[in-house]
Write an enzyme that holds these catalytic residues in place. Structure first.
Site, PDB file in Angstrom:
ATOM      1  N   HIS A  61     -26.055 -14.605 -51.178  1.00  6.75           N
ATOM      2  CA  HIS A  61     -27.444 -14.935 -50.871  1.00  6.75           C
ATOM      3  C   HIS A  61     -28.036 -13.754 -50.107  1.00  6.75           C
ATOM      4  O   HIS A  61     -27.348 -12.747 -49.889  1.00  6.75           O
ATOM      5  CB  HIS A  61     -27.551 -16.239 -50.074  1.00  6.75           C
ATOM      6  CG  HIS A  61     -26.938 -16.182 -48.710  1.00  6.75           C
ATOM      7  ND1 HIS A  61     -25.580 -16.006 -48.502  1.00  6.75           N
ATOM      8  CD2 HIS A  61     -27.491 -16.286 -47.461  1.00  6.75           C
ATOM      9  CE1 HIS A  61     -25.328 -16.011 -47.210  1.00  6.75           C
ATOM     10  NE2 HIS A  61     -26.475 -16.169 -46.551  1.00  6.75           N
ATOM     11  N   ASP A  65     -27.682 -10.722 -42.731  1.00  5.96           N
ATOM     12  CA  ASP A  65     -26.317 -10.331 -42.374  1.00  5.96           C
ATOM     13  C   ASP A  65     -25.443 -10.102 -43.601  1.00  5.96           C
ATOM     14  O   ASP A  65     -24.347  -9.560 -43.487  1.00  5.96           O
ATOM     15  CB  ASP A  65     -25.675 -11.366 -41.443  1.00  5.96           C
ATOM     16  CG  ASP A  65     -25.706 -12.781 -41.985  1.00  5.96           C
ATOM     17  OD1 ASP A  65     -26.734 -13.175 -42.562  1.00  5.96           O
ATOM     18  OD2 ASP A  65     -24.708 -13.512 -41.816  1.00  5.96           O
ATOM     19  N   HIS A  66     -25.956 -10.450 -44.787  1.00  4.79           N
ATOM     20  CA  HIS A  66     -25.185 -10.274 -46.018  1.00  4.79           C
ATOM     21  C   HIS A  66     -25.699  -9.122 -46.889  1.00  4.79           C
ATOM     22  O   HIS A  66     -25.044  -8.773 -47.875  1.00  4.79           O
ATOM     23  CB  HIS A  66     -25.197 -11.568 -46.837  1.00  4.79           C
ATOM     24  CG  HIS A  66     -24.460 -12.696 -46.174  1.00  4.79           C
ATOM     25  ND1 HIS A  66     -23.210 -13.117 -46.580  1.00  4.79           N
ATOM     26  CD2 HIS A  66     -24.795 -13.477 -45.118  1.00  4.79           C
ATOM     27  CE1 HIS A  66     -22.811 -14.117 -45.804  1.00  4.79           C
ATOM     28  NE2 HIS A  66     -23.754 -14.348 -44.914  1.00  4.79           N
TER      29      HIS A  66
END
Length: 301
Positions: A61, A65-66
């Site tokens: 997603h 933070d990804h």
């Protein structure tokens, strides 16, 4: 066989020991990055994995933070004059965020390296060459999140005793049989592959699920996995907070693994509010074959 290198195992706030989420999966000569949190490029170097043959990123997603590590990684690959095309897979909403992030840095449609964007859909199967990746939707707050099933095929091997008893000589004929094709040997007999092949063995199933607020509806994808990698951001005593933020507890992840005949459970997306021992104890009470991933852990399944 799948080789996993955990590059980042923290929740949304990194720590001195845990970087933002990223996982490298290697199989059949391919190297695939799942998520790319801030600092992932340095984690690739520190782990010894480096940047070679890295040409595909799967995004669970688009929470920051990804994905915040993508611009830095691309900048470095550009400085290294990489001409390989990087394919980014993600839900349509996820890709829109990444495309706008890159456009804000380098202009619309531009990036330091060649990039292709491939939107994911429910039931989509990516043929990675030597293994497949099934994509399935996951519920996490307001995102179009996806989980991934990595599947390597089971293979049937020739049975030496049967080959000898049937008089199949060494050489090309055995290769034909191994490929599932019947052959005619010197005395005129036809040997069928079923006569000389053993049962299928060696297939592996790895399931990776990022942030998720529920496991409802996911059993069909996880059942009988050799390994499940999944988040466990909270402990069960904070289940109400987990619901508010769209995450699982360690107990929920463990119960999910136990209910679906998983071989090994690997927990990640660790919150700094807990000690690792607390998280592992909660999971292991329900599913003994549990472990907590740490940055730079290397696991083979």
């Amino acid at each position: 066989m799948f080789a996993l290198t955990f590059l980042g195992t923290s929740a949304s706030v990194p720590s001195a020991e845990r970087n933002h989420p990223a996982l490298l999966v290697e199989a059949a000569g391919k190297r695939i990055l799942i998520d790319c949190g801030e600092g992932t490029q340095r984690q690739l170097l520190r782990s010894g994995a480096g940047f070679r043959r890295l040409d595909r990123i799967l995004l669970t997603h688009a929470h920051l933070d990804h994905v915040l590590g993508i611009p830095g990684l691309f900048s470095t690959l550009g400085l290294r004059q990489s001409s390989d095309v990087m394919t980014i897979h993600g839900g349509p909403g996820t890709l829109d965020i990444v495309i706008r992030m890159l456009a804000g840095l380098w202009g619309a449609g531009r990036a330091p390296i060649p990039v292709e964007f491939a939107a994911l859909s429910e039931g989509q199967v990516i043929d990675a060459g030597g293994f497949t990746i099934d994509c399935f939707p996951v519920r996490h707050r307001d995102t179009d999140s996806f989980g991934f099933v990595f599947q390597s095929p089971a293979r049937r091997h020739l049975l030496p005793d049967r080959l000898a008893s049937l008089g199949v000589p060494d050489g090309p004929l055995r290769g034909e049989l191994a490929q599932g094709r019947p052959v005619v040997i010197e005395d005129g007999r036809t040997i069928d592959p079923e006569d000389v092949l053993g049962p299928a063995t060696g297939g592996r199933k790895l399931v990776v699920i990022g942030d998720t607020e529920t496991t409802e509806g996911l059993s069909q994808y996880v059942a009988d996995a050799d390994m499940l990698v999944i988040e466990a951001t909270f402990l069960d005593r904070d289940a109400s907070i987990a619901r508010d933020y769209g995450h699982l507890t360690a107990a929920e992840a463990a119960a999910f693994a136990a209910a679906n005949n998983v071989g090994q459970l690997v927990l990640t997306h660790m919150s700094g509010r807990y000690e690792d021992e607390e998280i592992l104890a909660e999971a292991a009470r329900i599913f003994p074959n549990s472990r907590i991933a740490a940055d730079f852990d290397h696991i083979v399944v």
